[in-house]
Design an enzyme around this catalytic site. Structure first.
Site, PDB file in Angstrom:
ATOM      1  N   SER A 524      15.035  38.903  54.378  1.00 22.88           N
ATOM      2  CA  SER A 524      15.251  38.228  55.652  1.00 22.88           C
ATOM      3  C   SER A 524      16.728  38.387  56.051  1.00 22.88           C
ATOM      4  O   SER A 524      17.205  39.511  56.183  1.00 22.88           O
ATOM      5  CB  SER A 524      14.830  36.765  55.548  1.00 22.88           C
ATOM      6  OG  SER A 524      14.726  36.185  56.820  1.00 22.88           O
ATOM      7  N   HIS A 636       5.934  37.036  56.319  1.00 21.32           N
ATOM      8  CA  HIS A 636       7.330  36.912  55.882  1.00 21.32           C
ATOM      9  C   HIS A 636       7.417  36.280  54.495  1.00 21.32           C
ATOM     10  O   HIS A 636       8.444  36.387  53.823  1.00 21.32           O
ATOM     11  CB  HIS A 636       8.081  36.052  56.902  1.00 21.32           C
ATOM     12  CG  HIS A 636       9.567  36.186  56.869  1.00 21.32           C
ATOM     13  ND1 HIS A 636      10.237  37.342  57.200  1.00 21.32           N
ATOM     14  CD2 HIS A 636      10.538  35.288  56.539  1.00 21.32           C
ATOM     15  CE1 HIS A 636      11.538  37.157  57.090  1.00 21.32           C
ATOM     16  NE2 HIS A 636      11.749  35.920  56.681  1.00 21.32           N
TER      17      HIS A 636
END
Length: 663
Positions: A524, A636
């Site tokens: 991320s 994610h």
């Protein structure tokens, strides 16, 4: 006798413990044990367990089968446990389980959708739930049907981990605990949350964001109260600007405690959340009870044993004298207590470790929670309030860990141009003085998360593969001052990059570090910083970038919350195009010489896969050393809660890349 090193497949043996709730009488704790399905390793099962608080009894399993049972909550009289389960069909429902065991009774018969949370009424006759009814097309039998087209009109129309959200909102329903009849209470274009009953069981306080269906304001969370016999809710006045979140009502019903801040232009986690009190009748202005406290309320620790919780919901004592909240501080989670009578906000527990899901018995004599450290995954712990002594009462992961080489991190504070940087070092398993070792720097996401004293399986695995592992909390991390968290706003790649490289240079001076065998990885925002680093230095000999940010311009239009990027990057794209390009790693892709493995999930809506595609294509156009691993059907959260076999595949790919290029 030496212990065996970890392997990636040890993930299949880990037990993921969560959701503890101590009984009102304080004699037992119910919790959830999530395990990996052992045949194909493609799914998880989760079940309820109960353990006595006497510290002498073995836990007993309460639910069984190839299903998921979770979110247990005691009835007010402790006779039953309500929980959510998908045991009988695809649609999860609420079940009631007798305390002493036996067959659970299905309470609800809801249509296709999702139960996000629920809570018992104080009199035990009702359960309030937040239920999202699916708007997906179905056939005459209620089965999902192929969609012909999707019409989108809202600014916020998709969400990481959920997919397209269309016109689906979490509404409040009131469920009768005898008949199971569910009556809808709210019907607004908002997602309702943080349910908290008034003591008379005739009204409920909750949070909602009234801007969701229109010009969505991420800081628009507000507080509401609604009586069960009324058709609409009344807003409880909160601070004029900034979010008012996670309300919890005092035992006498007069006060709502909540967390919030006062910066309407900050939505990326830099503003510190404070504890606020607001009269439920709106008779007085809300009060920030810890305005000068320079740490944020909430758990900002990042690890790979589950999703980052960021949970900061206040917890009242049964007598209404105290409110407890978790606080992120220098890599650990502390518990602070606000005394209502004196107005003092003081530390109650300030030891090292990761604490989550705090609950108290009615006498406020015991605290039950999930607690982890860097060498021990989360287990249920008790804190005896009078003695302030911690007692661990579950041991689900001990059989595995007792036979593995578990490495304890060493804490370092590194001096740098921007001040001291909290850092940690893990030596390789079987470390021998006089030898040199390959090393890997790990960089956390957020960017307002923090590393610290919580179990990280990936780190342990890398040390078992012969690498030294080090990590830090650079400028922009939470757990420190608000000034520190805000240091990278509209300045990504400046102070944070300097801090990361300062730490890398610091550890590279250690005699057992082999400078020719240095690697770097992160996910991320950590992936962003990995990309940024290899575009600005050749210090590292190999890198792995995961679910990363590559091009801020395109991400602003493709991320689920891209419309809020203006709050972090100095305006919208058209208002600050030079800034977006300056802070984008893609701008410097022509400078990358480091062999780079790109890992991304195809269903990632936070950092969409197009980010990885741009990076991979740009590198291949220059004949650079790179590979691209795409994980189908994953979001994610692949590294923390993805399908087990894919999590293992990801871990093996990371280790293999570093084995090839830095070992």
């Amino acid at each position: 006798m030496s212990k065996a090193p970890f392997t990636a497949e040890d993930l299949y043996q880990l037990r993921f413990i969560s959701s503890p709730e101590i009984s009102h009488g304080g004699d037992e704790v119910v919790y959830v044990d999530k395990t990996v399905e052992q045949e194909e390793h493609k799914k998880y099962f989760s079940h309820l367990w109960i353990v006595k608080t006497d510290g002498e009894s073995e836990p007993r399993q309460m639910t069984y089968g190839k299903s998921k049972s979770f979110s247990p909550k005691w009835s007010p009289d402790d006779s039953r446990i309500a929980f959510i389960s998908d045991r009988n069909e695809e649609i999860p429902q609420i079940y009631l389980l007798p305390r002493d065991g036996g067959e659970a009774k299905q309470l609800t018969e809801l249509d296709r959708g999702e139960i996000r949370e629920f809570t018992w009424s104080p009199d035990g006759t009702k359960i309030a739930i937040v239920y999202v009814k699916s708007t997906a097309p179905t056939d005459d039998d209620g089965k999902p049907e192929e969609r012909i087209v999707r019409r989108i009109t809202k600014k916020w129309y998709k969400m990481q981990g959920k997919g397209f959200i269309d016109d689906e909102y979490g509404q409040i329903y009131i469920v009768d605990t005898d008949s199971g009849e569910a009556t809808q209470l709210t019907d607004t274009e908002s997602n309702h949350n943080s349910l908290s009953w008034m003591p008379d069981s005739d009204a409920i306080v909750f949070g909602a964001n009234p801007t969701e269906s229109e010009d969505f304001d991420l800081n628009g969370d507000r507080l509401y109260i609604q009586r069960l016999d009324e058709e609409s809710a009344t807003e409880i006045p909160s601070q004029e600007e900034g979010p008012a979140s996670m309300p919890q009502v005092s035992p006498d019903g007069q006060t709502a405690a909540y967390v919030g801040h006062t910066d309407p232009e900050e939505a990326w986690g830099a503003a510190h959340y404070h504890l606020w009190l607001a009269p439920t009748d709106g008779s007085e202005s809300p009060q920030n009870v810890n305005p000068d406290f320079d740490r944020t309320i909430g758990n900002n620790l990042i690890h790979d044993m589950g999703g980052a919780s960021f949970e900061g919901r206040p917890v009242w004592s049964k007598d209404g004298e105290y409110i407890c909240v978790p606080v992120s501080n220098e890599g650990s989670i502390h518990i602070y207590r606000y005394a209502v009578a004196t107005g003092s906000f003081e530390p109650f527990h300030i030891g090292n470790g990761d604490i989550n899901s705090v609950t108290f018995d009615d006498d406020h004599s015991m605290l039950a929670c999930i607690r982890a450290t860097a060498v021990s995954p989360a287990e249920v712990h008790l804190l005896i309030m009078d003695d302030e002594i911690w007692q661990r009462i579950t041991f689900h992961n001990d059989d595995l860990l007792e036979n593995r080489g578990v490495v304890k991190p060493e804490e370092h504070w590194v001096e740098g141009p921007n001040g001291k940087i909290q850092s940690w070092l893990m030596k390789p398993v079987g470390f021998e003085a006089g030898k040199q070792y390959p090393n890997v720097m790990e960089i956390h996401g957020g960017p307002r998360g923090m590393y610290g004293d919580s179990f990280f399986f990936e780190f342990q695995l890398l040390t078992s593969r012969g690498h030294a592992v080090y990590y830090c909390n650079p400028s922009g991390s939470q757990g420190y001052s608000e000034e520190f968290a805000r240091a990278i706003t509209n300045e990504w790649g400046v102070k944070d990059y300097v801090d990361c490289m300062t730490v890398a240079e610091y550890f590279s001076e250690f005699d057992f570090f082999d400078a020719a065998q240095a690697g770097v990885t992160g996910g991320s925002y950590g992936g962003y910083m990995t990309n940024w680093i290899v575009g600005h230095t050749d210090h590292f000999k190999a890198a792995v970038t995961q679910r990363s940010v590559v091009n801020l311009e395109s991400m602003a239009g493709t991320s689920d919350f891209g419309f809020a990027d203006k709050m972090e990057f100095g305006g919208y794209i058209w208002e600050n195009p030079e800034g977006y390009r300056r802070m984008s790693p893609l701008t410097y892709v022509h400078k990358i010489e480091t062999p780079l493995l790109i890992i991304h999930s195809e269903e990632d809506l936070r950092c969409p896969v197009e980010q990885a595609e741009q990076l991979y294509t740009a590198l291949k156009m220059q004949d650079k050393t790179t590979e691209f691993l795409r994980f189908p059907e994953e979001s994610h959260e692949l590294s923390r809660s993805g399908r087990p076999d894919r999590r293992v595949g990801r871990l093996e790919a990371i280790c293999d890349w570093f084995d090839e290029y830095v070992k």
